[in-house]
Design an enzyme around this catalytic site. Structure first.
Site, mmCIF file in Angstrom:
data_model
loop_
_atom_site.group_PDB
_atom_site.id
_atom_site.type_symbol
_atom_site.label_atom_id
_atom_site.label_comp_id
_atom_site.label_asym_id
_atom_site.label_seq_id
_atom_site.Cartn_x
_atom_site.Cartn_y
_atom_site.Cartn_z
ATOM 1 N N ASN A 91 0.323 -19.887 -75.097
ATOM 2 C CA ASN A 91 -0.766 -20.407 -74.520
ATOM 3 C C ASN A 91 -0.648 -20.075 -73.015
ATOM 4 O O ASN A 91 0.061 -20.524 -72.252
ATOM 5 C CB ASN A 91 -0.784 -21.807 -74.713
ATOM 6 C CG ASN A 91 -1.876 -22.642 -73.831
ATOM 7 O OD1 ASN A 91 -2.837 -21.768 -73.443
ATOM 8 N ND2 ASN A 91 -1.656 -23.900 -73.407
ATOM 9 N N LYS A 139 -2.896 -20.498 -70.874
ATOM 10 C CA LYS A 139 -3.566 -21.206 -69.945
ATOM 11 C C LYS A 139 -4.475 -20.320 -69.048
ATOM 12 O O LYS A 139 -5.081 -19.273 -69.298
ATOM 13 C CB LYS A 139 -2.647 -22.145 -69.213
ATOM 14 C CG LYS A 139 -1.799 -22.967 -70.120
ATOM 15 C CD LYS A 139 -0.893 -23.884 -69.722
ATOM 16 C CE LYS A 139 0.013 -24.640 -70.613
ATOM 17 N NZ LYS A 139 0.817 -25.603 -70.190
ATOM 18 N N HIS A 187 -5.680 -29.735 -76.503
ATOM 19 C CA HIS A 187 -4.547 -29.606 -75.564
ATOM 20 C C HIS A 187 -4.498 -30.781 -74.520
ATOM 21 O O HIS A 187 -5.586 -31.133 -74.078
ATOM 22 C CB HIS A 187 -4.451 -28.295 -74.857
ATOM 23 C CG HIS A 187 -3.266 -28.035 -74.107
ATOM 24 N ND1 HIS A 187 -2.814 -28.615 -72.936
ATOM 25 C CD2 HIS A 187 -2.207 -27.294 -74.518
ATOM 26 C CE1 HIS A 187 -1.711 -28.236 -72.500
ATOM 27 N NE2 HIS A 187 -1.224 -27.327 -73.406
ATOM 28 N N GLU A 222 -4.027 -30.794 -71.387
ATOM 29 C CA GLU A 222 -4.713 -30.927 -70.221
ATOM 30 C C GLU A 222 -5.913 -30.922 -70.401
ATOM 31 O O GLU A 222 -6.682 -31.353 -69.340
ATOM 32 C CB GLU A 222 -4.024 -29.141 -69.852
ATOM 33 C CG GLU A 222 -2.812 -29.310 -69.192
ATOM 34 C CD GLU A 222 -2.142 -27.922 -69.398
ATOM 35 O OE1 GLU A 222 -2.952 -26.781 -69.513
ATOM 36 O OE2 GLU A 222 -0.828 -27.838 -69.077
ATOM 37 N N GLU A 256 3.251 -31.860 -78.420
ATOM 38 C CA GLU A 256 3.410 -31.397 -77.304
ATOM 39 C C GLU A 256 3.590 -32.689 -76.365
ATOM 40 O O GLU A 256 2.606 -33.193 -75.806
ATOM 41 C CB GLU A 256 2.470 -30.570 -76.846
ATOM 42 C CG GLU A 256 2.252 -29.176 -77.271
ATOM 43 C CD GLU A 256 1.607 -28.212 -76.308
ATOM 44 O OE1 GLU A 256 2.362 -27.426 -76.231
ATOM 45 O OE2 GLU A 256 0.554 -28.441 -75.684
ATOM 46 N N GLY A 272 5.286 -27.779 -68.968
ATOM 47 C CA GLY A 272 5.553 -27.303 -67.729
ATOM 48 C C GLY A 272 6.314 -28.002 -66.648
ATOM 49 O O GLY A 272 6.281 -27.602 -65.508
ATOM 50 N N SER A 304 7.920 -26.919 -72.373
ATOM 51 C CA SER A 304 9.230 -26.213 -72.202
ATOM 52 C C SER A 304 10.136 -25.389 -73.077
ATOM 53 O O SER A 304 11.414 -25.631 -72.894
ATOM 54 C CB SER A 304 9.876 -27.143 -71.077
ATOM 55 O OG SER A 304 9.128 -27.495 -69.988
HETATM 56 P P1 PGA Z 1 5.053 -25.034 -71.377
HETATM 57 O O1 PGA Z 1 3.536 -25.295 -71.921
HETATM 58 O O2 PGA Z 1 5.724 -24.120 -72.119
HETATM 59 O O3 PGA Z 1 4.631 -24.386 -70.166
HETATM 60 O O4 PGA Z 1 5.679 -26.254 -71.230
HETATM 61 C C1 PGA Z 1 3.309 -25.506 -73.050
HETATM 62 C C2 PGA Z 1 1.828 -25.858 -73.398
HETATM 63 O O5 PGA Z 1 1.285 -26.512 -72.615
HETATM 64 O O6 PGA Z 1 1.202 -25.400 -74.628
#
Ligand code: PGA
Length: 250
Positions: A12, A14, A95, A97, A164, A170, A210
């Protein structure tokens, strides 16, 4: 990992593009993973170009979002049929976010899944709790509520789940392999009760938050973890391929 379920490693991006985009696409096209499927989810602007460069079919292409209507006066939005027309096969839905910044909830996420199904694409439906919800001890209830969004009679072959935990996205903080496996087992049990045993056993449940080369192998070794949804590490070709190799070697 359970060998009946072919692992998926999905990147992803983003609102980011890898530093050397063309080199990244060339490198990913040489992916040699045999068992694991790779999915790249670039921003809308790059979907058509990434899909068009996928000559060797060594990876598949996913979108990070879709609108919940088919067409109409929705300035700035993109429909499922538009995504399908440029070669998109997967769509990330729900997601955290988007739940957080766009206030997306059940009312739009259920029709988004439906639109993806109508185009015979695969929805990567994301669930996960915040730190506060984990600390309160009611995180499994939160996840159950999110899972209730999946429409009745949704075919298993059009669905992937991503667990997640919001506190691990992140942040550099990862769920322990045992924590991830516990929630994945809970999700699979929920799916079994709601959609039946065959459905539950065939669904890939990805871990996200992460995941990186140094922790991928132990997370992917868990029996209920069927792959990963990777943010930061999916922007670095070597890291993404290393995670794919870890999935392939399980
Ligand atoms: P990350 O993000 O690996 O940077 O923690 C995962 C995601 O939000 O899909």
């Amino acid at each position: 990992m359970n060998h009946l379920r072919q692992p998926i490693i999905a990147g992803n991006w983003k609102m980011n593009i890898p530093a050397d985009f063309q080199n990244f696409i060339a490198g990913i096209s040489k992916n040699t993973a045999k068992n694991a499927s790779l999915v790249i989810c670039p921003p809308f602007s790059h979907l058509g170009s990434v899909a068009a460069q996928n000559n060797h079919r060594n990876f598949q292409v996913g979108a990070q979002n879709v609108h919940h209507e088919n067409s109409g006066a929705y300035t700035g939005e993109v429909s499922a049929s538009m995504l399908a027309s440029v070669g998109v096969q997967y769509v990330i839905i729900g997601h955290s976010e988007r739940r957080q910044y766009q206030a997306e909830g059940h009312e739009v996420l259920a029709p988004k899944l439906q639109r993806v199904l109508e185009q015979n694409m695969i929805g990567i439906y994301c669930v996960g709790e915040t730190l506060e919800e984990r600390k309160s001890g009611r995180f499994l209830e939160v996840i159950d509520q999110q899972l209730k969004t999946i429409p009745k009679d949704f075919p298993a072959e059009n669905l992937v789940i991503a667990y997640e935990p919001v506190w691990a996205i992140g942040t550099g903080e990862t769920a322990s392999p045992e924590q991830a496996n516990e929630v994945h087992a809970h999700i699979r049990n929920f799916l079994k009760m709601t959609f039946g045993e065959d459905f539950a056993n065939s669904i890939r449940i990805l871990y996200g938050g992460s995941m990186k080369p140094s922790n991928a192998a132990e997370l992917l070794a868990q029996p209920e973890v069927d792959g990963g949804l990777i943010g930061g590490a999916s922007l670095v070709l070597e890291d993404f391929l290393a995670i794919a190799a870890a999935a392939d070697n399980q």
